[in-house]
Enzyme design. Structure first.
Site, short mmCIF file in Angstrom:
data_model
loop_
_atom_site.label_atom_id
_atom_site.label_comp_id
_atom_site.label_asym_id
_atom_site.label_seq_id
_atom_site.Cartn_x
_atom_site.Cartn_y
_atom_site.Cartn_z
N ASP A 91 0.83 -1.21 0.00
CA ASP A 91 0.00 0.00 0.00
C ASP A 91 0.86 1.26 0.00
OD1 ASP A 91 -2.17 -1.65 0.29
OD2 ASP A 91 -2.25 -1.40 2.47
N1 URA Z 1 -1.33 -5.79 4.13
C1 URA Z 1 -1.72 -4.49 4.15
O1 URA Z 1 -2.66 -4.14 4.83
N2 URA Z 1 -1.01 -3.63 3.41
C2 URA Z 1 0.05 -3.96 2.66
O2 URA Z 1 0.64 -3.11 2.00
C3 URA Z 1 0.42 -5.30 2.65
C4 URA Z 1 -0.29 -6.20 3.39
#
Ligand code: URA
Length: 241
Positions: free
Chosen positions: A110
């Site tokens: 993310d």
């Molecule tokens: N889980 C999440 O919530 N975000 C990420 O970037 C990777 C795994």
């Protein structure tokens, strides 16, 4: 891997553009006109408009310590910084006078998640790590609040419902107690959208900070944030396993 995805990963164009090329008969696979939906691998001989597609040559493998505040896509229509921008900057600084290779990210982190991200031009390698059937372990370090109870840990480990589907069993360990927060290591074998954040949210907890620290037994070592390093063949084998 689907031909249109493969061509897009090799930099031929967007998936839609690749579909158009395939539909108009400009793509040949092993000497035959290709059709939409065809599956290909790096062993196939692929020609577009008379040019041989060369993702198969000069395969490269890097790990980036992704900083927060960039998107894990090749381009962002909102103009935000991408992991490719970060890779290109790091590459020019760290490997002066060498041509920057064209790579794509393996999977996604993310915008506000940092840590271990692999980049390559090898579609088969990426596929073998990201395919849901492979169930590759990914370990994250999360700063979580409020604190987890022993029952919370058991609940998470057994699987929780996110987006109407139960998560697979995982491993959760509190590694440090802070004032009103905890540092928690969580190892999951899936890669669902915002999975770690949603898992904690499903039991009324929040993630303050999230970092991926390992894929399988592959770790960042002491790579600084925003820096890249090449993955050795030995390390790659470790990832394949
Ligand atoms: N889980 C999440 O919530 N975000 C990420 O970037 C990777 C795994």
């Amino acid at each position: 891997m689907r031909l249109n995805k493969y061509l897009a990963l090799c930099g031929v164009g967007s998936r839609r553009r690749c579909d158009e090329l395939i539909e108009s008969g400009q793509v040949f696979v092993n000497g035959q006109v290709a059709t939409l939906g065809l599956d290909v691998s790096d062993n196939d001989d692929i020609v577009v408009n008379g040019n041989k597609i060369s993702a198969t040559n000069d395969k490269v493998y890097y790990v980036l310590n992704k900083p927060k505040g960039c998107v894990t896509t090749l381009k962002d229509d909102r103009g935000r910084q991408t992991v490719i921008d970060i890779f290109n900057q790091a590459y020019s600084k760290q490997f002066k006078n060498k041509n920057i290779p064209k790579v794509f990210p393996v999977g996604r982190l993310d915008y506000n998640t940092q840590g271990l991200l692999l980049l390559t031009n090898d579609g088969d390698f990426a596929n073998s790590l990201m395919h849901p059937n492979k169930k590759v372990n990914k370990t994250y370090r999360a700063v979580v609040y409020p604190k987890l109870s022993t029952q919370d840990i058991v609940t998470l480990q057994n699987g929780v419902i996110i987006d109407n589907i139960k998560t697979l069993p995982c491993f959760v360990k509190v590694t440090k107690d802070l004032n009103n927060k905890q540092i928690v290591e969580i190892t999951i074998s899936q890669g669902r959208n915002r999975q770690v954040r949603k898992m904690f949210e499903s039991i009324g907890k929040f993630v303050d900070d999230l970092e991926r620290v390992a894929i399988g037994s592959f770790v960042l070592k002491d790579l600084a944030r925003g820096q890249i390093r090449e993955i050795s063949p030995k390390e790659r084998e470790l990832l394949y396993r």
